[in-house]
Design a protein around this motif. Structure first.
Motif, PDB file in Angstrom:
ATOM      1  N   THR A 271       0.803  -1.141  -0.026  1.00  0.00           N
ATOM      2  CA  THR A 271       0.070   0.061  -0.035  1.00  0.00           C
ATOM      3  C   THR A 271       0.851   1.240  -0.041  1.00  0.00           C
ATOM      4  O   THR A 271       0.231   2.345  -0.015  1.00  0.00           O
TER       5      THR A 271
ATOM      6  N   GLU B 272       2.628  -0.195 -12.450  1.00  0.00           N
ATOM      7  CA  GLU B 272       1.655  -1.351 -12.410  1.00  0.00           C
ATOM      8  C   GLU B 272       0.879  -0.881 -10.773  1.00  0.00           C
ATOM      9  O   GLU B 272       1.776  -0.405  -9.941  1.00  0.00           O
ATOM     10  N   THR B 273      -0.138  -1.143 -10.873  1.00  0.00           N
ATOM     11  CA  THR B 273      -1.093  -1.143  -9.721  1.00  0.00           C
ATOM     12  C   THR B 273      -1.451  -2.502  -9.093  1.00  0.00           C
ATOM     13  O   THR B 273      -1.794  -3.324  -9.853  1.00  0.00           O
TER      14      THR B 273
ATOM     15  N   MET C 206      -1.198  -7.951 -10.347  1.00  0.00           N
ATOM     16  CA  MET C 206      -0.949  -6.480 -10.836  1.00  0.00           C
ATOM     17  C   MET C 206      -1.266  -5.868 -12.154  1.00  0.00           C
ATOM     18  O   MET C 206      -1.460  -6.787 -12.973  1.00  0.00           O
TER      19      MET C 206
ATOM     20  N   THR D 158      -1.093   0.000 -17.099  1.00  0.00           N
ATOM     21  CA  THR D 158      -2.070   1.121 -17.548  1.00  0.00           C
ATOM     22  C   THR D 158      -2.892   0.776 -18.617  1.00  0.00           C
ATOM     23  O   THR D 158      -3.944   1.206 -18.646  1.00  0.00           O
TER      24      THR D 158
END
Length: 124
Positions: A17, A57-58, A82, A85
């Motif tokens: 996080t 990456e998220t 992950m 975009t």
């Protein structure tokens, strides 16, 4: 779960996080982070800089499968998903090996990370 096991769960959550404060307070100043296949990262500030740069990456999901602790050493493994975009989701398997500066309430002195790509899936 042991106290150290609970801490490692919390540390992994903070890492994912981006909770820089929590991560920073649990590292030695001279930490070595070895990401297998990459140059080692030396020192707390360099470690935090790698975290800050984080890439494009998220993290969508992290599943911890095992936490094993023994003395000043520990291991955590699991999977994470992950998304980049473009919407592509990649699943990775990971294993992190920790060495602490002391047995009780020690700080993380060494971290070795293994990251293996498992698969990709496009989100429509």
């Amino acid at each position: 779960m042991s106290t150290k096991g609970q801490f490692l769960r919390e540390f992994n959550e903070a890492f994912v996080t981006g909770d820089m404060g929590f991560v920073a307070e649990h590292l030695t100043d001279d930490i070595t982070w070895s990401m297998v296949g990459e140059q080692p990262v030396q020192g707390k500030e360099a470690f935090l800089e790698v975290m800050r740069s984080g890439g494009s990456e998220t993290v969508l999901e992290v599943v911890i499968s095992n936490i094993i602790t023994h003395g000043v050493e520990a291991a955590v493994n699991g999977t994470m998903k992950m998304q980049d975009t473009s919407g592509k989701v990649t699943t990775y398997g990971f294993c992190d090996i920790y060495r602490f500066s002391g047995f009780k309430n020690g700080l993380i002195k060494e971290l070795t990370s293994y990251l293996i790509r498992i698969g990709d899936k496009a989100i429509h």
